[in-house]
Design a protein around this motif. Structure first.
Motif, short mmCIF file in Angstrom:
data_model
loop_
_atom_site.label_atom_id
_atom_site.label_comp_id
_atom_site.label_asym_id
_atom_site.label_seq_id
_atom_site.Cartn_x
_atom_site.Cartn_y
_atom_site.Cartn_z
N MET A 183 2.48 1.10 10.05
CA MET A 183 1.31 1.44 9.24
C MET A 183 1.40 0.74 7.90
SD MET A 183 -0.27 5.16 8.24
CE MET A 183 1.26 5.87 7.70
N ARG A 184 0.30 0.12 7.51
CA ARG A 184 0.24 -0.55 6.21
C ARG A 184 -0.44 0.36 5.19
NH1 ARG A 184 1.81 -5.60 6.07
NH2 ARG A 184 2.03 -6.78 8.02
N LEU A 185 -0.17 0.11 3.93
CA LEU A 185 -0.86 0.83 2.89
C LEU A 185 -2.36 0.56 3.00
CD1 LEU A 185 1.47 0.14 -0.17
CD2 LEU A 185 1.03 2.39 0.85
N PRO A 186 -3.19 1.60 2.90
CA PRO A 186 -4.64 1.38 2.99
C PRO A 186 -5.18 0.86 1.65
CG PRO A 186 -4.19 3.68 2.57
CD PRO A 186 -2.85 3.01 2.72
N PRO A 187 -6.42 0.45 1.61
CA PRO A 187 -7.02 0.07 0.32
C PRO A 187 -7.04 1.28 -0.61
CG PRO A 187 -8.37 -0.70 2.15
CD PRO A 187 -7.35 0.22 2.73
N PRO A 188 -6.83 1.08 -1.91
CA PRO A 188 -6.88 2.20 -2.86
C PRO A 188 -8.30 2.73 -3.00
CG PRO A 188 -6.68 0.12 -4.03
CD PRO A 188 -6.51 -0.20 -2.57
N ARG A 189 -8.40 3.97 -3.49
CA ARG A 189 -9.70 4.61 -3.66
C ARG A 189 -9.96 5.04 -5.10
NH1 ARG A 189 -10.05 8.34 1.91
NH2 ARG A 189 -9.43 6.65 3.32
N GLY A 190 -9.19 4.51 -6.01
CA GLY A 190 -9.36 4.88 -7.41
C GLY A 190 -8.14 4.48 -8.21
N PRO A 191 -8.11 4.81 -9.49
CA PRO A 191 -7.02 4.35 -10.35
C PRO A 191 -5.66 4.92 -9.97
CG PRO A 191 -8.45 5.92 -11.50
CD PRO A 191 -9.15 5.55 -10.24
N ILE A 192 -5.61 6.11 -9.40
CA ILE A 192 -4.33 6.72 -9.06
C ILE A 192 -3.70 6.00 -7.86
CG2 ILE A 192 -3.21 8.84 -8.28
CD1 ILE A 192 -5.20 10.39 -9.98
N THR A 193 -4.48 5.79 -6.80
CA THR A 193 -3.92 5.06 -5.66
C THR A 193 -3.68 3.60 -6.02
OG1 THR A 193 -6.22 5.00 -4.83
CG2 THR A 193 -4.69 6.52 -3.75
N ASP A 226 -9.25 9.90 -4.18
CA ASP A 226 -8.13 9.22 -4.83
C ASP A 226 -6.85 10.04 -4.78
OD1 ASP A 226 -7.00 7.06 -6.17
OD2 ASP A 226 -7.65 7.74 -8.14
N THR A 227 -6.93 11.30 -5.21
CA THR A 227 -5.71 12.11 -5.28
C THR A 227 -5.21 12.52 -3.90
OG1 THR A 227 -7.08 14.07 -5.69
CG2 THR A 227 -6.11 12.99 -7.60
N GLN A 228 -6.11 12.82 -2.97
CA GLN A 228 -5.65 13.21 -1.63
C GLN A 228 -4.98 12.04 -0.92
OE1 GLN A 228 -5.41 16.20 -0.49
NE2 GLN A 228 -6.57 17.22 -2.10
N LEU A 229 -5.52 10.84 -1.07
CA LEU A 229 -4.88 9.68 -0.45
C LEU A 229 -3.54 9.39 -1.11
CD1 LEU A 229 -4.89 7.36 1.56
CD2 LEU A 229 -6.21 6.02 -0.11
N ALA A 230 -3.47 9.52 -2.43
CA ALA A 230 -2.20 9.27 -3.13
C ALA A 230 -1.14 10.26 -2.68
CB ALA A 230 -2.42 9.37 -4.64
N LEU A 231 -1.50 11.53 -2.58
CA LEU A 231 -0.53 12.54 -2.15
C LEU A 231 -0.11 12.31 -0.71
CD1 LEU A 231 1.06 15.03 -2.93
CD2 LEU A 231 -0.94 16.44 -2.34
N PHE A 232 -1.06 11.96 0.14
CA PHE A 232 -0.72 11.68 1.54
C PHE A 232 0.27 10.52 1.63
CE2 PHE A 232 -1.13 9.65 5.63
CZ PHE A 232 -1.23 10.71 6.52
N ALA A 233 0.04 9.48 0.84
CA ALA A 233 0.95 8.33 0.88
C ALA A 233 2.35 8.71 0.40
CB ALA A 233 0.37 7.20 0.02
N TYR A 256 0.03 4.60 15.33
CA TYR A 256 0.28 5.59 14.28
C TYR A 256 -0.33 5.11 12.96
CZ TYR A 256 3.02 8.70 11.21
OH TYR A 256 3.43 9.63 10.28
N GLY A 257 -1.19 5.92 12.37
CA GLY A 257 -1.77 5.60 11.08
C GLY A 257 -2.84 4.54 11.09
N ALA A 258 -3.30 4.12 12.27
CA ALA A 258 -4.26 3.02 12.35
C ALA A 258 -5.58 3.33 11.66
CB ALA A 258 -4.53 2.66 13.81
#
Length: 338
Positions: A1-11, A48-55, A203-205
């Motif tokens: 799984m690769r890092l996804p595109p960010p969704r805001g300043p936090i990611t 932004d925050t949910q994706l950051a926490l998931f990562a 996984y994570g696709a």
């Protein structure tokens, strides 16, 4: 799984750091300077925050291609994650009233009360009776975020338990992992469902496609699983999943058969109709009931974890059905710049 595109300043800040070596850069977890925006920043559906926490949590599971495994325990990363967790816990507390503590003897009845509702679950009925194959593909894409790692967050509880509750959890998890047979693992059964619907089963696709409200479901499991202080909540969370599983999964299976799906595509849902009818008794009585009897002070946490599970599921289903009723897709699409 690769890092996804960010969704805001936090990611953006997190992913930029993860692309380099651990300890080389400070990760700034600060949000907007405007304090009035802070509650919205940590909302349960914030992208932004949910994706950051998931990562951050994913570093404790299978990680990301190209990200140094040493990031898992990097002190700067853990401090960054702690700030995200603090906001997430506040948002959960605001959204989920803590149930009254009935005492250890009342755990079973309280769990039943939390997981039973007079309201018809519109999403499962829609999938059973009306959904198109494209609706099912969207639904399965959302679910892939958890089901491709099914059982893993709750397995963190095994070394933290002893006696009867530990044996009960192991019994449940053994079934989840197919009793040692790879082809019977629930994650593998779900992969067969994805392939049957023409979806990438890696996984994570689909991490880049699911919205924050979907990620929050998995984030709650990881929060409870990775912190021993939330052990009671983790057990209650698992019990709630098991106690609300059989009927919806029967409907999903019926809906897929209505659309002509074969047994391999439907097998994951068929398995949960049978297995979870047994698991709910073990989870409520032997696991949660036994744990509450041994540790009465954690009874309230058990019910809080169950309440979090049902509320996050409700919010997610409301999002999906709301999108479909408006004639739009329910998956993440990057906003068009102004």
């Amino acid at each position: 799984m690769r890092l996804p595109p960010p969704r805001g300043p936090i990611t953006e800040a997190l992913f930029r750091a993860l692309e380099g070596p651990p300890g080389a850069a400070r990760i700034d977890a600060a949000g907007p300077d405007d304090e009035d925006r802070q509650p919205a920043l940590f909302a349960l559906d914030d992208e932004d925050t949910q994706l950051a926490l998931f990562a951050c949590y994913e570093l404790h599971y299978q990680g990301f291609d190209g990200v140094d495994d040493r990031w898992e325990w990097d002190p700067g990363l853990l401090g960054f994650r702690a700030a995200l967790e603090e906001g997430f816990e506040r948002s959960l507390a605001a959204a989920v009233p803590r149930p009254a503590d009935p005492g250890p003897a009342g755990v079973r009845a309280a769990l039943v009360a939390l997981t039973c509702t007079d309201e018809e679950p519109l999403l499962s009925l829609f999938l059973q009776r009306e959904a198109s194959l494209e609706n099912f593909r969207e639904f399965v894409t959302h679910r892939s975020i958890y089901h491709l790692k099914e059982a893993d967050p709750h397995t963190w509880a095994i070394p933290r338990l002893s006696g009867g509750p530990k044996a009960a959890l192991v019994e449940i998890q053994s079934d989840e992992y197919g009793g040692g047979r790879r082809e019977r693992m629930h994650s593998e059964l779900f992969r067969a469902t994805m392939r049957g619907l023409g979806l990438d089963d890696a996984y994570g696709a689909h991490l880049h496609r699911v919205p924050g409200v979907t990620l929050a479901i998995s984030n709650a499991m990881s929060l409870f699983g990775l912190h021993r202080r939330w052990l009671g909540a983790l057990l209650g969370h698992l019990a709630a999943l098991e106690m609300t599983s059989s009927v919806p999964n029967r409907r999903y299976a019926t809906g897929l058969r209505r659309l002509g799906a074969g047994s391999r595509t439907v097998g994951f849902f068929d398995e949960h109709v049978v297995a979870d009818a047994v698991h709910e008794q073990i989870a409520a009585n032997d696991m949660c009931g036994g744990f509450a009897a041994a540790f009465p002070a954690y009874t309230g946490d058990i019910l809080y974890g169950a309440a979090c599970a049902t509320e996050l599921e409700r919010r997610w289903a409301e999002h999906v059905m709301g999108c479909w009723q408006r004639g739009t897709g329910s998956l993440w699409t990057e906003p068009v710049p102004a």
